[in-house]
Design an enzyme around this catalytic site. Structure first.
Site, mmCIF file in Angstrom:
data_model
loop_
_atom_site.group_PDB
_atom_site.id
_atom_site.type_symbol
_atom_site.label_atom_id
_atom_site.label_comp_id
_atom_site.label_asym_id
_atom_site.label_seq_id
_atom_site.Cartn_x
_atom_site.Cartn_y
_atom_site.Cartn_z
ATOM 1 N N PRO A 1 -54.067 0.856 15.193
ATOM 2 C CA PRO A 1 -53.025 0.792 14.166
ATOM 3 C C PRO A 1 -53.565 0.244 12.848
ATOM 4 C CG PRO A 1 -52.350 -0.351 16.190
ATOM 5 C CD PRO A 1 -53.822 -0.086 16.290
ATOM 6 N N GLN B 1 -62.339 -11.443 8.690
ATOM 7 C CA GLN B 1 -61.985 -11.161 10.086
ATOM 8 C C GLN B 1 -63.210 -10.769 10.927
ATOM 9 O OE1 GLN B 1 -58.677 -8.219 10.102
ATOM 10 N NE2 GLN B 1 -57.522 -9.900 10.988
ATOM 11 N N TYR C 1 -62.049 -11.003 14.565
ATOM 12 C CA TYR C 1 -61.058 -9.982 14.950
ATOM 13 C C TYR C 1 -61.680 -8.580 14.924
ATOM 14 C CZ TYR C 1 -56.447 -7.624 14.813
ATOM 15 O OH TYR C 1 -55.343 -6.835 15.063
ATOM 16 N N ALA D 1 -51.862 -7.383 23.906
ATOM 17 C CA ALA D 1 -51.879 -8.794 23.478
ATOM 18 C C ALA D 1 -53.058 -9.030 22.536
ATOM 19 C CB ALA D 1 -51.999 -9.707 24.702
ATOM 20 N N GLN E 1 -63.080 -6.057 8.180
ATOM 21 C CA GLN E 1 -62.161 -6.620 7.182
ATOM 22 C C GLN E 1 -62.685 -7.963 6.734
ATOM 23 O OE1 GLN E 1 -59.439 -5.736 5.407
ATOM 24 N NE2 GLN E 1 -59.431 -7.806 4.548
ATOM 25 N N PHE E 2 -62.772 -8.159 5.441
ATOM 26 C CA PHE E 2 -63.144 -9.454 4.864
ATOM 27 C C PHE E 2 -62.285 -10.540 5.512
ATOM 28 C CE2 PHE E 2 -63.013 -12.948 1.958
ATOM 29 C CZ PHE E 2 -64.221 -12.941 1.281
HETATM 30 N N1 CAA Z 1 -63.733 -8.893 -0.776
HETATM 31 C C1 CAA Z 1 -64.687 -9.630 -1.393
HETATM 32 N N2 CAA Z 1 -64.534 -10.924 -1.734
HETATM 33 C C2 CAA Z 1 -63.355 -11.484 -1.453
HETATM 34 C C3 CAA Z 1 -62.318 -10.779 -0.851
HETATM 35 C C4 CAA Z 1 -62.541 -9.428 -0.505
HETATM 36 N N3 CAA Z 1 -61.592 -8.680 0.101
HETATM 37 N N4 CAA Z 1 -61.266 -11.613 -0.674
HETATM 38 C C5 CAA Z 1 -61.648 -12.810 -1.180
HETATM 39 N N5 CAA Z 1 -62.893 -12.722 -1.658
HETATM 40 C C6 CAA Z 1 -63.679 -13.787 -2.283
HETATM 41 C C7 CAA Z 1 -62.872 -14.616 -3.286
HETATM 42 O O1 CAA Z 1 -62.863 -13.985 -4.540
HETATM 43 C C8 CAA Z 1 -63.644 -15.916 -3.296
HETATM 44 O O2 CAA Z 1 -64.825 -15.730 -4.032
HETATM 45 P P1 CAA Z 1 -65.572 -17.013 -4.710
HETATM 46 O O3 CAA Z 1 -65.995 -17.929 -3.591
HETATM 47 O O4 CAA Z 1 -66.746 -16.390 -5.414
HETATM 48 O O5 CAA Z 1 -64.558 -17.608 -5.622
HETATM 49 C C9 CAA Z 1 -64.035 -16.053 -1.821
HETATM 50 O O6 CAA Z 1 -64.027 -14.740 -1.267
HETATM 51 C C10 CAA Z 1 -63.052 -16.925 -1.076
HETATM 52 O O7 CAA Z 1 -63.636 -17.282 0.157
HETATM 53 P P2 CAA Z 1 -62.926 -18.329 1.102
HETATM 54 O O8 CAA Z 1 -63.771 -18.541 2.290
HETATM 55 O O9 CAA Z 1 -62.576 -19.575 0.323
HETATM 56 O O10 CAA Z 1 -61.610 -17.527 1.482
HETATM 57 P P3 CAA Z 1 -60.145 -18.094 1.631
HETATM 58 O O11 CAA Z 1 -60.186 -19.269 2.543
HETATM 59 O O12 CAA Z 1 -59.512 -18.230 0.305
HETATM 60 O O13 CAA Z 1 -59.394 -16.869 2.361
HETATM 61 C C11 CAA Z 1 -58.932 -15.428 4.219
HETATM 62 C C12 CAA Z 1 -60.011 -16.161 3.422
HETATM 63 C C13 CAA Z 1 -58.010 -16.442 4.908
HETATM 64 C C14 CAA Z 1 -59.608 -14.607 5.263
HETATM 65 C C15 CAA Z 1 -58.100 -14.554 3.269
HETATM 66 O O14 CAA Z 1 -58.982 -13.753 2.518
HETATM 67 C C16 CAA Z 1 -57.158 -13.633 4.020
HETATM 68 O O15 CAA Z 1 -56.135 -14.033 4.549
HETATM 69 N N6 CAA Z 1 -57.511 -12.346 4.038
HETATM 70 C C17 CAA Z 1 -56.719 -11.324 4.759
HETATM 71 C C18 CAA Z 1 -57.417 -10.965 6.010
HETATM 72 C C19 CAA Z 1 -56.685 -9.828 6.654
HETATM 73 O O16 CAA Z 1 -56.602 -8.724 6.147
HETATM 74 N N7 CAA Z 1 -56.132 -10.072 7.829
HETATM 75 C C20 CAA Z 1 -55.398 -9.052 8.547
HETATM 76 C C21 CAA Z 1 -54.396 -9.735 9.451
HETATM 77 S S1 CAA Z 1 -53.292 -8.562 10.177
HETATM 78 C C22 CAA Z 1 -54.178 -7.829 11.337
HETATM 79 O O17 CAA Z 1 -55.276 -8.137 11.613
HETATM 80 C C23 CAA Z 1 -53.484 -6.705 12.072
HETATM 81 C C24 CAA Z 1 -54.299 -5.483 12.032
HETATM 82 O O18 CAA Z 1 -54.826 -5.118 13.072
HETATM 83 C C25 CAA Z 1 -54.369 -4.692 10.788
#
Ligand code: CAA
Length: 247
Positions: free
Chosen positions: A184, A151, A154, A90, A148-149
């Site tokens: 995973p 997270q 998590y 979970a 992870q950015f």
């Molecule tokens: N590295 C560096 N900078 C990054 C970036 C990264 N990977 N991604 C975004 N940014 C930057 C943007 O360019 C932006 O920069 P500026 O402020 O200079 O413009 C800034 O970060 C945006 O910051 P915010 O706080 O406004 O971010 P947001 O609200 O737009 O989004 C988030 C944040 C919701 C976390 C989004 O990035 C997201 O969904 N990321 C994916 C996270 C992810 O991988 N989750 C996995 C889920 S699945 C899982 O977890 C299962 C498993 O076990 C694998």
């Protein structure tokens, strides 16, 4: 051979479903858990398992609540049997950069993913030690390995889960109880729907295998670790991530 009993938390989710199906096919007695809300909404899941002739009793639990877990385990053990294999699967996400993360988002993830493993394992652990057989399998994540950015919550919960595994492996080793982690990578489940498409595409581009994992590719590792003859594997963290993080 003794028929083993397995319990899979989050057993109606993407990875959980494949683990429960795999265990049933391998001859285990299997029970699964879902939250109260999930249990009310999964008629399709129940119908699909029935169509496959799979009898998988579902038990409601709030894994964040120690006493909810205690009551549920009592029910499973009296209705299905003593639990030989526990799969702590979970898990939830509440993704946000730290600058925006609320205490509620932090707590929800830590309470479910990390406290949940303690709350469940603590119930079955004494019985496993007494019976000198047990398998605890903790489903972590690639993001507990590499971070992870977006997270922080998590990644912390999933890294903590493997710390739990490593400590407990030492407590169980002389009693025939193994404790292992599976990490995973990004897997084709509903959890992926929460990731914006352009971010998901960028993530897939970083996976050497060039695709998401299928849930069954995670489940087969759980089956391997659950087996009676996997008794010398303990404290391990097995990556299943298409080469995205190689350690
Ligand atoms: N590295 C560096 N900078 C990054 C970036 C990264 N990977 N991604 C975004 N940014 C930057 C943007 O360019 C932006 O920069 P500026 O402020 O200079 O413009 C800034 O970060 C945006 O910051 P915010 O706080 O406004 O971010 P947001 O609200 O737009 O989004 C988030 C944040 C919701 C976390 C989004 O990035 C997201 O969904 N990321 C994916 C996270 C992810 O991988 N989750 C996995 C889920 S699945 C899982 O977890 C299962 C498993 O076990 C694998």
């Amino acid at each position: 051979m003794t028929q083993r009993t397995a319990l899979v938390t989050g057993g109606a989710g993407g990875i959980g479903t494949e683990i429960t199906r795999g265990l049933i096919k391998a001859g285990y007695k299997v029970a699964a858990t879902c939250t109260v809300i999930e249990c009310q909404r999964i008629d399709d899941w129940r119908a699909a398992r029935k169509a496959e002739d799979m009898d998988i009793p579902l038990f409601e639990v709030d894994v964040t609540d120690f006493y909810s877990c205690k009551k549920m385990i009592d029910d499973v053990e009296s209705q299905v049997g003593p639990i030989d294999v526990l799969i702590n699967n979970a898990g939830i996400t509440r993704d946000s950069t730290l600058k925006k993360m609320t205490p509620e988002q932090w707590d929800a993830v830590i309470n479910t993913n990390l406290d949940g493993a303690f709350n469940m394992t603590r119930q079955v652990w004494p019985g496993m030690l007494d019976r000198k057989f047990g398998r605890i399998i903790n489903i972590s994540s690639i993001n507990g390995r590499k971070g992870q950015f977006g997270q922080a919550n998590y990644s912390a919960s999933k890294a903590g889960l493997h710390g739990f595994t490593m400590a407990l492996a030492q407590e169980g080793a002389r009693k025939g109880v193994t404790v292992n982690t599976i990490s995973p990578g990004y897997t084709a489940t509903k959890m992926m729907l929460d990731i914006p498409k352009e971010i998901l595409d960028a993530i897939i581009a970083q996976i050497p295998a060039g695709r998401l994992a299928e849930p069954i590719e995670i489940a087969r590792v759980a089956l391997f670790l659950a087996a009676d003859d996997a008794g010398f594997i303990t404290g391990a963290n097995i990556d299943v991530n298409g080469g995205q993080f190689i350690h």
